[in-house]
Design a protein around this motif. Structure first.
Motif, short mmCIF file in Angstrom:
data_model
loop_
_atom_site.label_atom_id
_atom_site.label_comp_id
_atom_site.label_asym_id
_atom_site.label_seq_id
_atom_site.Cartn_x
_atom_site.Cartn_y
_atom_site.Cartn_z
N ALA A 107 -19.27 -10.28 -0.56
CA ALA A 107 -17.58 -10.37 -0.21
C ALA A 107 -17.28 -8.82 -0.32
N GLN A 108 -17.74 -7.90 -0.90
CA GLN A 108 -17.36 -6.53 -0.99
C GLN A 108 -17.37 -5.75 0.16
N ARG A 109 -18.20 -6.37 1.11
CA ARG A 109 -18.46 -5.59 2.35
C ARG A 109 -17.20 -5.76 3.62
N ASN A 110 -16.51 -6.87 3.12
CA ASN A 110 -15.17 -7.24 4.04
C ASN A 110 -14.21 -6.26 3.40
N THR A 111 -13.14 -5.84 4.10
CA THR A 111 -12.00 -4.95 3.70
C THR A 111 -11.12 -6.24 3.38
N ASP A 112 -10.72 -5.98 1.98
CA ASP A 112 -9.94 -6.82 1.16
C ASP A 112 -8.69 -6.01 0.98
N VAL A 113 -7.15 -6.62 1.12
CA VAL A 113 -6.14 -5.95 0.57
C VAL A 113 -5.76 -6.59 -0.83
N LEU A 114 -5.71 -5.90 -1.53
CA LEU A 114 -5.33 -6.47 -2.81
C LEU A 114 -3.94 -5.87 -3.56
N VAL A 115 -2.98 -6.53 -4.03
CA VAL A 115 -1.71 -6.02 -4.62
C VAL A 115 -2.14 -5.96 -6.06
N VAL A 116 -1.79 -4.65 -6.45
CA VAL A 116 -2.05 -4.29 -7.86
C VAL A 116 -0.70 -4.29 -8.44
N SER A 117 -0.60 -4.89 -9.63
CA SER A 117 0.57 -4.98 -10.62
C SER A 117 -0.06 -4.54 -11.83
N GLY A 118 0.87 -3.69 -12.73
CA GLY A 118 0.43 -3.23 -14.20
C GLY A 118 1.38 -4.04 -14.99
N SER A 119 0.99 -4.07 -16.16
CA SER A 119 1.61 -4.88 -17.26
C SER A 119 3.12 -3.88 -17.54
N LYS A 120 4.04 -4.48 -17.90
CA LYS A 120 5.29 -3.83 -18.27
C LYS A 120 5.64 -3.49 -19.73
#
Length: 120
Positions: A107-120
């Motif tokens: 699965a890492q061979r495909n380019t995935d777009v991941l939305v990143v959010s951090g703790s508040k």
């Protein structure tokens, strides 16, 4: 002979950089502009200098990063291990070799777009 060595060297450098670029093909996008998300994005860049500069700018130490910050509801250690962020892990003194995770390498061979959010 010199041209052959130069060509061989350039080919090896190109092949190495292509492999390194494909090793972590996930593209990270920030969900918002909170401090937690900025720190998680710095980790996601997998660049020691960028991470160190962001930590200094936001006045956050390694203890807070590794013990209190959550990235996408994962601990920093699990986040780094899941996405193979080895340079960030090294800077934060996280040993990825001792953690056990299951990753789908295909699965890492495909380019995935991941939305990143951090703790508040």
């Amino acid at each position: 002979m010199m041209n052959t060595l130069t060509t061989l060297g350039a080919t090896l450098i190109l092949a190495t950089s292509t492999f390194a670029a494909n090793a972590n093909a996930t593209e990270f996008t920030a969900a918002d502009n909170t401090l937690g998300t900025q720190l998680c994005m710095a980790i996601a860049k997998d660049n020691k200098t960028s991470l160190r500069n962001t930590m200094q700018k936001l006045r956050v130490n390694k203890h807070v990063m590794t013990e209190k910050l959550m990235c996408n509801d994962l601990t920093v250690e699990k986040f780094a291990a899941t996405y193979a962020l080895t340079n960030s892990a090294k800077h934060l003194n996280i040993d990825l070799n001792t953690s056990t995770t299951i990753r789908d390498l295909a699965a890492q061979r495909n380019t995935d777009v991941l939305v990143v959010s951090g703790s508040k």
